[in-house]
Structure formats: structure tokens, C-alpha cells
Design a protein around this motif. Structure first.
Motif, mmCIF file in Angstrom:
data_model
loop_
_atom_site.group_PDB
_atom_site.id
_atom_site.type_symbol
_atom_site.label_atom_id
_atom_site.label_comp_id
_atom_site.label_asym_id
_atom_site.label_seq_id
_atom_site.Cartn_x
_atom_site.Cartn_y
_atom_site.Cartn_z
ATOM 1 N N LEU A 74 0.848 -1.193 0.000
ATOM 2 C CA LEU A 74 0.000 0.000 0.000
ATOM 3 C C LEU A 74 0.883 1.243 0.000
ATOM 4 N N VAL A 75 0.638 2.138 -0.949
ATOM 5 C CA VAL A 75 1.384 3.394 -1.045
ATOM 6 C C VAL A 75 0.375 4.537 -0.958
ATOM 7 N N ILE A 76 0.540 5.403 0.019
ATOM 8 C CA ILE A 76 -0.338 6.569 0.135
ATOM 9 C C ILE A 76 0.379 7.753 -0.487
ATOM 10 N N ASP A 77 -0.232 8.369 -1.468
ATOM 11 C CA ASP A 77 0.391 9.467 -2.206
ATOM 12 C C ASP A 77 0.434 10.720 -1.324
ATOM 13 N N GLN A 78 1.648 11.272 -1.153
ATOM 14 C CA GLN A 78 1.874 12.490 -0.364
ATOM 15 C C GLN A 78 1.420 12.310 1.093
ATOM 16 N N PHE A 79 2.006 11.339 1.757
ATOM 17 C CA PHE A 79 1.652 11.043 3.146
ATOM 18 C C PHE A 79 2.926 11.083 3.970
ATOM 19 N N ARG A 80 3.146 12.190 4.647
ATOM 20 C CA ARG A 80 4.398 12.388 5.377
ATOM 21 C C ARG A 80 4.487 11.442 6.573
ATOM 22 N N GLY A 81 5.706 11.094 6.957
ATOM 23 C CA GLY A 81 5.919 10.060 7.956
ATOM 24 C C GLY A 81 5.373 10.369 9.331
ATOM 25 N N ASP A 82 5.224 11.647 9.681
ATOM 26 C CA ASP A 82 4.735 11.991 11.016
ATOM 27 C C ASP A 82 3.219 11.913 11.144
ATOM 28 N N MET A 83 2.512 11.681 10.024
ATOM 29 C CA MET A 83 1.045 11.686 10.060
ATOM 30 C C MET A 83 0.486 10.569 10.942
ATOM 31 N N LEU A 84 1.128 9.412 10.952
ATOM 32 C CA LEU A 84 0.617 8.306 11.760
ATOM 33 C C LEU A 84 0.658 8.650 13.248
ATOM 34 N N GLU A 85 1.727 9.305 13.672
ATOM 35 C CA GLU A 85 1.816 9.690 15.083
ATOM 36 C C GLU A 85 0.869 10.849 15.392
ATOM 37 N N ARG A 113 11.137 14.019 2.205
ATOM 38 C CA ARG A 113 11.693 12.655 2.123
ATOM 39 C C ARG A 113 11.140 11.725 3.186
ATOM 40 N N HIS A 114 10.470 12.273 4.202
ATOM 41 C CA HIS A 114 10.008 11.465 5.331
ATOM 42 C C HIS A 114 8.672 10.806 5.007
ATOM 43 N N VAL A 115 8.642 9.489 5.065
ATOM 44 C CA VAL A 115 7.420 8.729 4.767
ATOM 45 C C VAL A 115 7.270 7.607 5.798
ATOM 46 N N PRO A 116 6.056 7.085 5.979
ATOM 47 C CA PRO A 116 5.897 5.948 6.889
ATOM 48 C C PRO A 116 6.445 4.665 6.257
ATOM 49 N N LEU A 117 6.835 3.743 7.096
ATOM 50 C CA LEU A 117 7.170 2.398 6.649
ATOM 51 C C LEU A 117 6.708 1.425 7.722
ATOM 52 N N ALA A 118 5.882 0.482 7.330
ATOM 53 C CA ALA A 118 5.372 -0.506 8.288
ATOM 54 C C ALA A 118 5.054 -1.797 7.545
ATOM 55 N N PHE A 119 5.154 -2.906 8.281
ATOM 56 C CA PHE A 119 4.839 -4.227 7.742
ATOM 57 C C PHE A 119 3.861 -4.925 8.684
ATOM 58 N N TYR A 120 3.016 -5.741 8.098
ATOM 59 C CA TYR A 120 2.147 -6.611 8.889
ATOM 60 C C TYR A 120 2.171 -8.000 8.264
ATOM 61 N N GLY A 121 2.158 -9.010 9.114
ATOM 62 C CA GLY A 121 2.085 -10.378 8.616
ATOM 63 C C GLY A 121 2.845 -11.319 9.520
ATOM 64 N N SER A 122 2.666 -12.597 9.291
ATOM 65 C CA SER A 122 3.238 -13.612 10.167
ATOM 66 C C SER A 122 4.754 -13.619 10.158
ATOM 67 N N ALA A 123 5.384 -13.040 9.136
ATOM 68 C CA ALA A 123 6.849 -13.034 9.065
ATOM 69 C C ALA A 123 7.470 -11.945 9.927
ATOM 70 N N PHE A 124 6.644 -11.011 10.438
ATOM 71 C CA PHE A 124 7.193 -9.818 11.079
ATOM 72 C C PHE A 124 6.910 -9.788 12.574
ATOM 73 N N LYS A 125 7.892 -9.307 13.328
ATOM 74 C CA LYS A 125 7.755 -9.149 14.769
ATOM 75 C C LYS A 125 7.129 -7.793 15.061
#
Length: 566
Positions: free
Chosen positions: A41-52, A490-502
Motif C-alpha cells: 500500500l502506497v499513500i500518495d503524499q503522506f508524510r511520515g509523522d502523520m501516523l503519530e 523525504r520522510h514517509v511511513p514504513l510498516a509491515f504486517y504479517g506472520s513473518a514480522f515481529k
């Protein structure tokens, strides 16, 4: 001698046994459809601090799927200076930067004719598919300008085409570039009709499920959700509302159902770029009420989408990555009101003045057009035909434009804000195409590396203009943009979900190029051809066990030197 041999074998064997004893989810199993489906999933123009910023307002399993149950990297930054939509999407797909994948902007001048700018995915050899008569005269599109393979390409190659790879977006470039050359298909929105289309690069006609979606009442329902009467042109109406994301995710669900993704014998891949945030950000800025509504609306839509995935494919069978193609700057008027040296540069006026300077230098009795119109930072493009006809070299031409820009920009008038002296536009640097091509002439700094990663050659001569932080080209009066090397772009979010990830929050600098590298490693396929990303082992289930065993084996002096400890 036999004793030494056995010691040499034992330590690697222990490391190997440790690897095979870790959780099965961390093994490479794309060939066995584990996971069944990967979604990027890629959100267009979504700065990394938005999630917080909006975290306390998130509900259900939207963004909280990543923040509470996933691996979240708050400090993810692109490592290049051309923060635009097309380069960002190409970077996520290829795990490379512009100097590796070749896409440096959304569009550039056609060096064959210089009659107009062309899209980064435009391809006149193909046509758009199954649009209502009269709704679009746009040329077709393909990934032909992409110079590197993608994660999707490598997945298709590794499984001999058995894995399916698809892309969806409201924008053609955002649908085409992430999945890559070998994708089964990519779908994007026709603005005039509100229907999803594709090009004959992928197929002669839309699949039956896509035709059914376009013929359904989904567009009408989206308009009702948005509270508007006319859904098209889409970009003028629906795209400014959260209903645009809902509509796009509904199409993604139709694709997953229609193409039976996650039901094959190998892993499938879907990239979804949610474009609506970009238009809202440009129009109103990242600190606006409209932006907040879009973020919270997308949170609800992701909750619905993930719940649907759980019922159809099963979230235990899905790995998901979340990121963005670029960040965004604050609205200059707002930043200036707080005392920042924020400024607006009128590019049309800048072009005119720079052209006059070049005429004074090279053709004082003429009014030649040395610079091509419709500038779009960070690049200003020269008309090489005019220089070549006067036998002026590229080096001389680009250096002359650089000198003119450094002279003119600080003279661009600004308005005083809150009684303070008006801010002054400032040129931090100008870099010619030849400088970018030969990175030896760039500074040996982090910024120098970002500039080197921004290079591409599409036949044009150009100069890269770097303005000071919080300064940009003229925008809608209430809006802003992105294009710079500064951290907010340059700041964007990065996150993973799934059984492979802690699950957890992982602090420390990472990059979007790490998405392709990490998934490729976990799926057991080659990294894309120009990939420069790192595998994010700190967030992978069982990876610490492997690292620990390997470290102990290599630290064992009997293993290292082959010593018999008897």
C-alpha cells in the motif's frame, strides 16, 4: 586432521540447524504460496509523522493494524533529492533510486520533438482500453521507461509466471511503475468517466469483473458518500473527498475476487497506490482540516479493506507493507507566519528572467527561447536545439543557466508576514545534468549522495535547482508541494504486517528501498536488478536466532582458525 575437519563442519551445521528451526513464517516460501498474497500500500503524499499525529483518533484495524500489531519504522526517509510521485513509486517497486531505475520526474520534455512534456509512463505504441466514447484522447501507457526490474518482476520470473502481479491507482504512473514490466495488469482511473482503464500493453479488453465494476452503481454510491451531485471530472469532485479512497479500495477488492488472488500455488502480489491524498495536500496543505478528514477517512476504509481480506484470503495468509511515495512541505504562508524563511518563487517569471540572461550572454540582439516552458522543480530544462544550432556545448549551456538562476532567485519579491521583514528566496545549490551524471563532482556528503541518486538521462539538458528549506514554486494560494531534498519531503511511513514480522516500533534510519529487498529475501526470490535496499532483519521473526547462531559460529576460534582444542 579428521578432528579439525569435524570442527570446521560443526559450526556452520549448527548455524544451518538454527536457521531451519526458526518459525516457518520467516522462511522463503513464495513457491508454496506462503504467504498467499503480498499487498504493498502506497499513500500518495503522506508524510511520515502523520501516523503519530493522528494516532489517538485511529479506530479498528486500519492504521492500528501496523501500529499495534505490525512492525513500524517511524524514521523512514528517501535517499534522493527528487521527491516526486513517479520516482517514489518506481523506487518502492525496484528497491532502487532514480540513478538505478531511470524515472526522475512525473514527466519530461520529449527529446525527439520538444513539442510537449510526456508522462513518465506514456507510450504511443499502446492504446487505452474500453473507455466510453469521447471521454479520453490520452495516449496509451507502459513501464518502458523503467530501467530496472521490480519485486513483482522477480516474483513472476522465479515462479515462471505462475504468481500473479497487479497494480491499482487513480494515477497511471502509480499503477504501472510499482508492479513493473511483467505484471499481469495495471489499472488506473480515467478522469472524465470515473471508470478504471488499462492499456493494450497488458490486455486488449478489460476483464469481465472490471467491466462489471465500471458498469455498476459504485461511482454513484461514492458520490453519495461524498455528498456531491456530479462525480466527474473525478479530480474536481470525488478525488477531494475520502470517498475516492473507498472507491479505489472497492476496485481492488473486485480485482482480488475476479483474478482469484491468493488462491494459486505460488504467492501473488498486489500494489495499491491511494492517490487522493496528493490532490488534497496540494490544494489545502498537510495541516488542514481537509487533510485530517482524508487521513481519518482512509483509516476507516483500511479497516474495512483489511476485514474483507481477513474474510476472503485470511490475514494469516497475507503480508502487507505500508509506505508513501513522498512527503510534503507545510503551506508557505503558514510556515512564514511562524517565522520560517518560507518563500514562493514564481517559475514563469524566473524562466523569463533566466531566458533574458542567457540572451544577454549568447545572443544580445535576439530573443531566443533557451529554456523550455512549463518548468517543474527541481528540474529546469534547456532547449538543446537552440544551443546546438549556435554550437554551444552542453557544459557551457548548463553552467550559464546555473549562474543565471543563482543571480535571479534572490531578487524575487516576497510579502512581509506578521510585521517581519519579507523572507528572501535562497538558492542552496544548482547542479547540471553533467554534474549529476559524474557524481565525482558532487560534494562528498549525505546531500551529495542524494543528488547522485537523482540522476537520469532522457535526452534533455537540464539543471537541478535546490531552494532553501520551506521555499517552493508558486502554488494554489492555500496549498503546497513537494520536490526537494529536505526532510519533510523525504520522510514517509514504513510498516509491515504479517506472520513473518515481529510487532514493535523500530527506531533508526531506514529507506523505502528496503521494502523490495526485505520481501525478496523473505519470498526467496532475487532482489530487483538495481536494488540497493537492506533486508530489515530486526523486524523479521526468527532472524535474531539466525544472526546469533551465525555470530557464535564465526566467533568460535576453532572455527575461525581450524584449531584442534585437544
Amino acid at each position: 586432521m579428521r578432528r579439525i575437519s569435524s570442527l570446521l563442519v560443526t559450526a556452520p551445521l549448527l548455524a544451518s540447524l538454527a536457521f531451519h528451526s526458526i518459525a516457518p513464517t520467516a522462511r522463503a516460501e513464495a513457491y508454496d504460496a506462503h504467504p498467499k498474497l503480498v499487498v504493498i500500500l502506497v499513500i500518495d503524499q503522506f508524510r511520515g509523522d502523520m501516523l503519530e499525529r493522528y494516532r489517538s483518533e485511529f479506530k479498528g484495524r486500519g492504521f492500528r493494524l501496523f501500529l499495534n500489531d505490525g512492525a513500524w519504522f517511524p524514521d523512514c526517509y528517501y535517499n534522493y533529492a527528487n521527491t516526486k510521485t513517479a520516482p517514489g513509486h518506481a523506487t518502492i517497486g525496484t528497491g532502487a533510486y532514480t540513478d538505478g531505475h531511470g524515472i526522475n520526474s512525473n514527466e519530461w520534455w520529449d527529446a525527439r520533438t520538444y513539442d510537449r512534456p510526456v508522462s513518465s509512463v506514456e507510450d504511443e505504441r499502446y492504446k487505452l482500453v474500453d473507455l466510453p466514447t469521447g471521454t479520453s484522447d490520452s495516449p496509451g501507457a507502459s513501464p518502458r521507461n523503467l530501467l530496472a526490474s521490480t519485486l513483482g518482476d522477480e516474483l513472476r520470473l522465479a515462479t515462471e509466471g505462475r504468481s500473479q502481479v497487479w497494480g491499482v491507482s487513480l494515477k497511471d504512473r502509480a499503477a504501472i511503475l510499482p508492479p513493473g514490466h511483467a505484471a499481469n495488469g495495471a489499472f488506473w482511473l480515467d478522469d472524465g468517466s470515473g471508470h478504471f482503464t488499462t492499456s493494450t500493453y497488458y490486455m486488449e479488453h478489460l476483464p469481465a469483473w472490471a467491466t462489471a465494476f465500471n458498469s455498476s452503481d459504485e461511482l454513484t454510491k461514492a458520490a453519495e458518500e461524498a455528498g456531491i451531485d456530479a462525480p466527474v471530472p473525478f479530480s474536481s469532485h470525488l478525488e477531494l473527498t475520502p470517498a475516492a479512497n473507498h472507491y479505489e479500495l472497492d476496485f481492488a477488492q473486485a480485482l482480488i475476487t475476479g483474478e482469484k488472488l491468493g488462491q494459486g500455488k505460488t504467492t501473488d502480489l498486489l500494489t495499491v497506490s491511494l492517490s487522493a491524498h496528493d490532490l488534497v495536500g496540494h490544494r489545502y496543505g498537510p495541516d488542514s482540516e481537509q487533510e485530517e478528514k482524508m487521513v481519518l477517512g482512509l483509516d476507516r476504509d483500511l479497516d474495512r479493506f483489511f476485514s474483507w481480506l481477513d474474510k476472503t484470503v485470511g490475514l494469516r495468509n497475507v503480508w502487507i507493507a505500508l509506505s508513501a511515495d513522498h512527503g510534503v512541505a507545510p503551506v508557505p504562508a503558514f510556515a512564514s507566519s511562524l517565522g520560517m524563511n518560507a518563500a514562493i518563487v514564481d517559475l514563469a517569471q524566473l524562466n523569463e528572467k533566466a531566458n533574458a540572461e542567457l540572451n544577454r550572454r549568447f545572443s544580445p540582439d535576439k530573443n531566443l527561447q533557451y529554456i523550455l516552458p512549463i518548468p517543474d522543480l527541481p528540474y529546469i530544462t534547456l532547449d538543446r536545439r537552440v544551443f546546438e544550432s549556435a554550437r554551444i556545448s552542453e557544459k557551457t549551456a548548463e553552467e550559464a543557466l546555473s549562474e543565471a538562476l543563482r543571480k535571479i532567485v534572490p531578487t524575487m519579491q516576497q510579502k512581509a508576514v506578521n510585521g517581519r521583514v519579507a523572507p528572501v528566496p535562497e538558492v542552496v545549490g544548482t547542479y547540471t545534468r553533467l554534474q549529476l551524471a559524474s557524481s565525482e563532482t558532487l560534494p562528498d556528503t549525505e546531500m551529495g549522495r542524494e543528488l547522485a541518486h537523482s540522476y537520469s538521462d532522457h535526452g534533455n539538458w537540464y539543471v537541478m535547482l535546490m531552494l532553501a528549506g520551506y521555499q517552493m514554486q508558486d502554488q494554489h494560494s492555500t496549498g503546497t508541494t513537494h520536490f526537494s531534498p529536505w526532510s519533510y519531503d523525504r520522510h514517509v511511513p514504513l510498516a509491515f504486517y504479517g506472520s513473518a514480522f515481529k510487532p514493535g516500533t523500530y527506531r533508526g534510519r531506514v529507506e523505502p528501498v528496503d521494502i523490495a529487498a526485505t520481501f525478496a529475501s523473505l519470498l526467496g526470490v532475487n532482489q530487483p536488478s538495481a536494488s540497493v535496499g537492506h533486508v530489515l532483519t530486526q523486524a523479521i521473526q526468527g532472524a535474531e536466532t539466525v544472526k546469533s547462531a551465525s555470530r557464535e559460529a564465526s566467533a568460535d576460534p576453532t572455527h575461525k582458525a581450524g584449531i584442534d582444542k585437544r
